[in-house]
Write an enzyme that holds these catalytic residues in place. Structure first.
Site, PDB file in Angstrom:
ATOM      1  CG  ASP A 143      -1.930   1.127   1.195  1.00  0.00           C
ATOM      2  OD1 ASP A 143      -3.047   0.916   0.703  1.00  0.00           O
ATOM      3  OD2 ASP A 143      -1.597   2.229   1.667  1.00  0.00           O
ATOM      4  CG  MET A 171      -2.833   3.183  -2.118  1.00  0.00           C
ATOM      5  SD  MET A 171      -3.550   4.529  -3.087  1.00  0.00           S
ATOM      6  CE  MET A 171      -4.178   5.592  -1.774  1.00  0.00           C
ATOM      7  CG  ASP A 172      -4.425  -2.788   0.676  1.00  0.00           C
ATOM      8  OD1 ASP A 172      -4.441  -4.025   0.716  1.00  0.00           O
ATOM      9  OD2 ASP A 172      -3.410  -2.140   0.366  1.00  0.00           O
ATOM     10  CB  VAL A 173      -9.557   1.317   2.300  1.00  0.00           C
ATOM     11  CG1 VAL A 173     -11.007   1.758   2.509  1.00  0.00           C
ATOM     12  CG2 VAL A 173      -8.971   0.793   3.617  1.00  0.00           C
TER      13      VAL A 173
END
Length: 360
Positions: A143, A171-173
């Site tokens: 991320d 970025m993952d979310v």
């Protein structure tokens, strides 16, 4: 309708690890789906099991980080290179609706669990995958690396400080939200055609797609966003932090002239409304430093709860800057907690991801 009933006939196989993919699995689990999480027994399972704070028990089988994206999932420890385990997985896939993965490019195919391979077992299967830079790109990308490459780190931080990453794996979310949207469309399309499909998202694409006004400031004006702390590049006062007489930090966000005028009235500073330096938002942006000096002195005359109450009554947006304990002291936040009894006897907690409301 109870949200936990929406997908109670949906079967999900989750190969994904860390945060983005498992967050998608969590979303469907909250909506009633049966989620089977396949973890690598050769490596001790999802790597986030070991991502522990110093105060966590190093011998415990789970971490607080692991809890964040895993709830009500049936966990199976498997070795995808083992023929018997692969046969068992194939049997699970035959009547599954959704597979979630985050293998590097080519890895799923080598292991026998790529989209085309599993589609041969189940033509209705939807295959959702997360990658770093694109379906064919083999580069690893955690991320923070993607945050740096998509401009987030550069524009985050104080004006005179170093670039700073976001304090969550944003970025993952964001990628998880994109993937959920894609899966929902794929499910809708399957209702029409009876056929499954492949849905993918890269962390890079999710990061760039979420730059919003910061991207358009560059694309249309060639203005490179700079580090402003919490200040807004287009609005003032907005994101400014001021301390009250009881040493509480409050954040202001006057997005309209009416709100700005209301704040001045509450603070007993009507002269600022007619001050030529602050007549418009553009002028307030130009003179934001002197404006902040005026406000800083006046905020110190108020007790925090008194000022918050008056601002709420007058519809002026302002907030106390809360730490995590203070956030979860709020009943509305407490209502978003999901608990689960774990195999080791502990009770884990995490925050819901499906927090929308539907009324009929």
């Amino acid at each position: 309708m109870d949200k936990s009933l929406y997908f109670n006939d949906l079967k999900v196989i989750e190969f994904a690890t860390v945060l983005a993919g498992p967050s998608v699995g969590l979303f469907f689990a909250e909506l009633g789906a049966k989620v089977i999480k396949i973890e690598n027994k050769l490596t001790g399972g999802d790597v986030t099991r070991s991502w522990k704070l110093p105060e966590e028990d190093s011998k415990a089988p789970f971490s607080a980080y692991y809890y964040s994206a895993n709830w009500q999932k049936e966990v199976l420890m498997m070795d995808l290179t083992d023929e018997d385990d692969l046969l068992e997985i194939n049997a699970l896939v035959k009547d599954a609706d959704l597979v979630i993965s985050n293998f590097k490019a080519g890895a799923a195919e080598k292991l026998g669990v790529g989209f085309k391979q599993l589609k041969e077992l189940n033509s209705r299967l939807i295959y959702a995958s997360v990658n770093a830079y694109g379906e064919e790109d083999t580069r690893p990308g955690f991320d923070v690396v993607i945050q740096a490459e998509t401009g987030w780190v550069y524009m985050n931080g104080e004006t005179d400080g170093l670039p700073v990453k976001m304090p969550v794996a944003l970025m993952d979310v964001l990628a998880a939200h994109q993937l959920k949207e894609g899966v929902l469309l794929a499910l809708l399309e399957r209702e029409r055609t009876g056929l499954g499909s492949s849905v993918s998202i890269s962390l890079f694409d999710a990061g760039v797609a979420s730059l919003a006004n910061q991207a358009t400031n560059w694309l249309n004006l060639q203005s490179i966003p700079q580090r402003l702390g919490s200040l807004h590049p287009n609005i003032a006062p907005y994101g400014d932090t001021f301390f009250t007489s009881d040493n509480k930090a409050l954040m202001v966000s006057t997005g309209t002239d009416k709100q700005w005028q209301g704040l001045c009235k509450i603070l007993g500073m009507p002269d600022l409304v007619t001050d030529n330096r602050y007549l418009t938002n553009a002028l307030r942006l130009e003179h934001r430093d002197s404006l902040a000096d005026h406000l800083r002195e006046r905020f110190l005359r108020f007790e925090s709860q008194q000022l918050l109450r008056i601002c709420r009554e007058q519809q002026v947006p302002i907030a106390q800057i809360r730490n995590m304990q203070e956030v979860f002291d709020v009943p509305a936040a407490q209502n978003l907690i999901l608990e689960e009894s774990m195999p080791d006897g502990t009770v884990s907690k995490r925050v819901k991801t499906a927090v929308f409301k539907i009324h009929q």
